[in-house]
Enzyme design. Sequence first.
Site, PDB file in Angstrom:
ATOM      1  N   LYS A   1      -2.593  -3.601  -9.520  1.00  0.00           N
ATOM      2  CA  LYS A   1      -2.122  -2.326  -8.986  1.00  0.00           C
ATOM      3  C   LYS A   1      -3.200  -1.278  -9.234  1.00  0.00           C
ATOM      4  O   LYS A   1      -3.508  -0.945 -10.385  1.00  0.00           O
ATOM      5  CB  LYS A   1      -0.800  -1.921  -9.653  1.00  0.00           C
ATOM      6  CG  LYS A   1      -0.115  -0.742  -9.008  1.00  0.00           C
ATOM      7  CD  LYS A   1       1.280  -0.546  -9.581  1.00  0.00           C
ATOM      8  CE  LYS A   1       2.032   0.571  -8.857  1.00  0.00           C
ATOM      9  NZ  LYS A   1       3.410   0.729  -9.390  1.00  0.00           N
TER      10      LYS A   1
ATOM     11  N   ASP B   1      15.344   2.719 -10.039  1.00  0.00           N
ATOM     12  CA  ASP B   1      15.293   2.509  -8.587  1.00  0.00           C
ATOM     13  C   ASP B   1      15.393   1.017  -8.261  1.00  0.00           C
ATOM     14  O   ASP B   1      14.445   0.418  -7.725  1.00  0.00           O
ATOM     15  CB  ASP B   1      13.987   3.090  -8.042  1.00  0.00           C
ATOM     16  CG  ASP B   1      14.019   3.266  -6.530  1.00  0.00           C
ATOM     17  OD1 ASP B   1      15.129   3.281  -5.959  1.00  0.00           O
ATOM     18  OD2 ASP B   1      12.945   3.392  -5.917  1.00  0.00           O
TER      19      ASP B   1
ATOM     20  N   SER C   1       0.852  -1.185   0.000  1.00  0.00           N
ATOM     21  CA  SER C   1       0.000   0.000   0.000  1.00  0.00           C
ATOM     22  C   SER C   1       0.886   1.234   0.000  1.00  0.00           C
ATOM     23  O   SER C   1       1.500   1.566   1.010  1.00  0.00           O
ATOM     24  CB  SER C   1      -0.920  -0.007   1.230  1.00  0.00           C
ATOM     25  OG  SER C   1      -1.753   1.125   1.234  1.00  0.00           O
ATOM     26  N   ALA C   2       0.969   1.904  -1.152  1.00  0.00           N
ATOM     27  CA  ALA C   2       1.833   3.076  -1.299  1.00  0.00           C
ATOM     28  C   ALA C   2       0.986   4.334  -1.438  1.00  0.00           C
ATOM     29  O   ALA C   2      -0.245   4.289  -1.390  1.00  0.00           O
ATOM     30  CB  ALA C   2       2.753   2.901  -2.498  1.00  0.00           C
ATOM     31  N   SER C   3       1.666   5.453  -1.630  1.00  0.00           N
ATOM     32  CA  SER C   3       0.965   6.729  -1.629  1.00  0.00           C
ATOM     33  C   SER C   3       0.123   6.948  -2.880  1.00  0.00           C
ATOM     34  O   SER C   3      -0.895   7.621  -2.833  1.00  0.00           O
ATOM     35  CB  SER C   3       1.974   7.864  -1.488  1.00  0.00           C
ATOM     36  OG  SER C   3       2.975   7.760  -2.484  1.00  0.00           O
TER      37      SER C   3
ATOM     38  N   ALA D   1      -0.656   4.205  -5.266  1.00  0.00           N
ATOM     39  CA  ALA D   1      -1.442   3.016  -5.605  1.00  0.00           C
ATOM     40  C   ALA D   1      -1.207   1.931  -4.566  1.00  0.00           C
ATOM     41  O   ALA D   1      -0.275   2.015  -3.757  1.00  0.00           O
ATOM     42  CB  ALA D   1      -1.067   2.516  -7.004  1.00  0.00           C
ATOM     43  N   GLN D   2      -2.057   0.928  -4.586  1.00  0.00           N
ATOM     44  CA  GLN D   2      -1.870  -0.245  -3.744  1.00  0.00           C
ATOM     45  C   GLN D   2      -2.041  -1.489  -4.598  1.00  0.00           C
ATOM     46  O   GLN D   2      -2.683  -1.458  -5.648  1.00  0.00           O
ATOM     47  CB  GLN D   2      -2.826  -0.248  -2.559  1.00  0.00           C
ATOM     48  CG  GLN D   2      -4.285  -0.351  -2.891  1.00  0.00           C
ATOM     49  CD  GLN D   2      -5.146  -0.226  -1.630  1.00  0.00           C
ATOM     50  OE1 GLN D   2      -4.906   0.606  -0.762  1.00  0.00           O
ATOM     51  NE2 GLN D   2      -6.182  -1.064  -1.538  1.00  0.00           N
ATOM     52  N   VAL D   3      -1.436  -2.599  -4.158  1.00  0.00           N
ATOM     53  CA  VAL D   3      -1.375  -3.824  -4.954  1.00  0.00           C
ATOM     54  C   VAL D   3      -2.124  -4.946  -4.235  1.00  0.00           C
ATOM     55  O   VAL D   3      -1.942  -5.140  -3.022  1.00  0.00           O
ATOM     56  CB  VAL D   3       0.088  -4.238  -5.218  1.00  0.00           C
ATOM     57  CG1 VAL D   3       0.140  -5.480  -6.094  1.00  0.00           C
ATOM     58  CG2 VAL D   3       0.852  -3.085  -5.871  1.00  0.00           C
TER      59      VAL D   3
END
Length: 552
Positions: free
Chosen positions: A150, A285, A130-132, A134-136
């Site tokens: 995603k 990255d 869970s990122a800023s 999107a979430q997977v």
Amino acid sequence: MRDLPRLKEISGILFRHGLGEFAQRLRLPRAVEKAGQWLNIPFPDPANAIPTPIRLRKAFEELGPTFIKLGQILSTRVDMFAPEWITEFEKLQNTVPPIPDAQLAATLKQALGAAPTDIFAEFDHTPIGSASIAQVHRAVLKDGTVVAVKLRRPGIVEKVEADLRILEHLANLIELEFPDARRFQPSEIVVQFARSLRRELDLAVEARNMERFAKDFAGDPHVRVPRVHWEYTKPAVNVQDFVDGLPATPVEALPAAGLNPPLLAKRGADAVLKMILLNGFFHADPHPGNVFFLPEDIIAFIDFGMVGRLSHKRRDEIVDLLAALSERDERGMMNVLLEWTGSTPVDEEQFAEDIGEMLFQYDHVPLKNLNMSQLINDIMALIRDHGIVLPPDMAMLFKALLTLEGLGRQLDPDFQLVEHLAPFVRQLILARYDPRNFLMRSKQTLREGFAMISDLPRDIIRIGKDIRHGKFRINLDLKRLEQFGHQLDKSVNRLTMGIVTGCLIIGSSIVMTVKGGPTLFGLPFFGFLGFMVAFFNSMWLIWSIWRAGKNL
């Protein structure tokens, strides 16, 4: 006005983390003080204040996705920020609370254009990441294929666009008020950041990046890129094959799973260097969270939102830089670095001397034993000392190399990135002097030269016509010209007020000598009124001049 609530929120967070001094440097001490009182936020005690990089990192985390991504982009600018700043930017965390279950089904339906039950046989509502932005989620298609879904967060685009407008305004303000910061081109950084972030918000762009990488490594059995399911992939959702592998860390768990960490380090380095030097399109990255290991020591890359691109010219410059390094040629190394500076003025004699002093430290170090991270950090320190700003693609490249060597050292303590770099450099040198490539470049140069010569008469005629008709223009970009206009306007206003005040004093003195007319306290009314207005005008002038002197 539409961004005012968000601007108020940003201001409150910055004050709460003790970053009001930035506004003070913008010559707004009273505005800062009043804003702090209005927001009921005390200024931190300087004696107990934590370092500014830590405070800024915490503020970015609280400010949300746009500023987290900005910090991650700034972490690639090792040419602009000292190591303590880079370290804090690298700590920025993307983990945020997941989309509430009550919103998840509606968000999925809107993104997919169909009900989730019509597409997935199974769908795990608990996100695996869970990122800023999107979430997977893990899911299973109707045909039994296990996929990773995603999903972009609802409302994130509007919030990011508001933040980008505010960042653009702040960047312009910094260029006006911080002379030392202009060489970093903050407005240009924001423009590039906005372009990159908008691409990252479009999950279909990431899917196209994945297909490009998959094509580049189609014949490599040791590298895997997840397959994209285009029938379900859209700007707000990306459906790809699920990677069921082990993360790069902890390293201790890899041998127990039958994996060979030194071999994985070698294959990972070869894959990233192939992306950079041969393909010119690389994962920007490659940190442990974006690398997974599969059985038979296969490496899988995920999260292709941040990618870098290198032209053939840039790759040739990298070869020249490495060749100058191996030969300890300070002039050759300086020429490449100066090529990256653009229009930044540099003291070339001092720059060459500093490069020679840096190379002297590596004079007796065999190339195979060279610590690439230390070398890059030394080059970046040299660049910062001379006020040089690298092009964004090169800054991203150096950051990717630092990340790659760090990961390689975790997998294999004896890992040396230079050993893997040498074969690719030899391949590029051979390709550069290949007769076919030389002939192709010569044809291109001749074609461009003939095109310029054939266009020259037309361009001269056009310039002559513009001069004759008074349409010839020269565009000058003068920094702080607008501010100079404001200062001139204030000065004229003060001068006008002073003249009016002087006239009032003279006129009122004359009126005082005239007998008759209304009186106040035994004095002629209009004369007394003129003196009072002149008095208040004088007080305003004194206060205005004192405030202007205090803010200098």
